[in-house]
Motif scaffolding. Structure first.
Motif: not given
Ligand code: PD2
Ligand code: ZN
Length: 286
Positions: A12-36
Motif C-alpha cells: 500500500a505504501l509502494a502504491q502511494w509512492m507511485l501515485d505521488r510520482v505520477r501526480a508529479g511529486d519529486t522524491p524530496q517532496a515524498m521524503l518530506e511527507a514521510m518524515l511528517a
C-alpha cells in the motif's frame, strides 16, 4: 540493491509512492511527507529508493525489445528473379527489405490451386484467432473468413506444396505449421495484425512451447478475386494483389512492431478469395 538487504516495502505504501510520482511529486517532496508522518529518515530514503528502482526495472522489462532471431529467406531472392524449385519455375516479382517482403509469381500451378480449393471446400469453419489473455481460439470480427487447417503431409498435394516451400525458404518442413486454406466471401477481410505471438501475453505461452515463435508467413493465392482482397502492409502503404498462383512471403525477426510486419487482408468487394497460408516456426512444430 541485493535482495537480502532490500527493505520490505508495504504494497500500500509502494502504491502511494507511485501515485505521488505520477501526480508529479519529486522524491524530496515524498521524503518530506514521510518524515511528517513520523518516518525515520534512513528508512524512508531506502523505501523510496527501492520502490522507484523496482518501478523503473518493471517498466524497462515491459518495454525491452525481444531478441532478434534467425528467419527463413527465399533462396537467391536478392539477385535472381527466376527460381527452379525442383523443376517448378517461380518468379520473384518484388522484394523489399523493411518490412522483409517478397512477392512470388507462379508459386502454384492453376491445377494445384484448383485441387487445393477442392480439398478444402467441404471442410470450412469460421476462422478464429488466439485470445492473448486466455490462450483460447475465438471468433472475432477482425477476421471474417472461413478456413480449414490441414495436418502437415495430410494429402500428397499438401506434402508437395510443403516440400516446395521448404526448398524455397531453405527451412525444414517440420518447422512449418500445417497449411491453412481460407475462403473470404464478399465483404470478408482480415484486419491488420501481426502473425507473431507477443511473448509477454499469458495466452501465448502454450503455442510458443510448440516450435517457438512464428518467424515468417507465406500467403499463397488460390484464385483471383474479381475486386478487392489485396494483402496490405499499412506501415509502408504496400498492397499485394491477390493473383491466382502467386504468393507473398514476409518475415519478422523479432516479435515487435519494429519489423513493420503489420499486415492485413483487405475486404473482398466482389467475388471470393481463396488463399493457403503457411506459418513458419523457429523449431519443429508438432
Ligand atoms: O489473406 C490474406 O491476404 C491474409 C492477410 C493477412 C492472410 C493472413 N494475414 C494470414 O493468414 O495470416
Ligand atoms: Zn496474417
Amino acid at each position: 540493491m541485493p535482495a537480502s538487504t532490500a527493505p520490505r516495502v508495504d504494497p500500500a505504501l509502494a502504491q502511494w509512492m507511485l501515485d505521488r510520482v505520477r501526480a508529479g511529486d519529486t522524491p524530496q517532496a515524498m521524503l518530506e511527507a514521510m518524515l511528517a508522518q513520523g518516518w525515520q529518515q534512513q528508512s524512508a530514503l531506502e523505501a523510496i529508493e527501492h520502490t522507484l528502482q523496482a518501478h523503473v526495472d518493471a517498466v524497462g522489462a515491459a518495454n525491452a525489445l525481444p531478441a532478434r532471431v534467425a528467419v527463413p529467406q527465399p533462396v537467391a531472392a536478392n539477385d535472381t528473379w527466376e527460381l527452379d524449385l525442383d523443376g517448378h519455375r517461380v518468379h520473384v516479382l518484388a522484394s523489399m527489405l523493411l518490412p522483409r517482403v517478397v512477392v512470388l509469381g507462379g508459386f502454384l500451378s492453376a491445377d494445384e490451386c484448383r485441387q487445393m480449393i477442392q480439398l478444402a471446400r467441404h471442410r470450412l469453419a469460421p476462422s478464429t484467432t488466439l485470445n492473448l489473455e486466455t490462450g483460447e481460439d475465438q471468433q472475432v470480427g477482425d477476421r471474417s473468413s472461413e478456413g480449414v487447417f490441414f495436418q502437415r503431409g495430410e494429402h500428397p498435394l499438401c506434402a508437395r506444396i510443403e516440400a516446395r516451400i521448404a526448398r524455397l525458404l531453405d527451412w525444414p518442413v517440420e518447422n512449418g505449421e500445417g497449411l491453412q486454406v481460407l475462403r473470404y466471401g464478399p465483404g470478408a477481410e482480415y484486419r491488420p495484425h501481426y502473425d507473431y505471438f507477443d511473448p509477454r501475453r499469458p495466452g501465448t505461452a502454450a503455442t510458443l512451447q510448440r516450435g517457438g515463435q512464428r518467424v515468417a508467413s507465406l500467403v499463397i493465392y488460390l484464385n483471383t478475386p474479381h475486386r478487392g482482397g489485396a494483402t496490405t502492409f499499412p506501415d509502408v502503404h504496400l498492397e499485394v494483389g491477390a493473383v491466382a498462383g502467386n504468393a507473398v512471403f514476409f518475415s519478422y525477426d523479432r516479435a515487435h512492431p519494429l519489423t513493420r510486419s503489420l499486415h492485413g487482408g483487405a475486404p473482398v468487394t466482389e467475388g471470393e478469395k481463396w488463399v493457403a497460408t503457411k506459418w513458419l516456426r523457429q523449431a519443429r512444430h508438432d
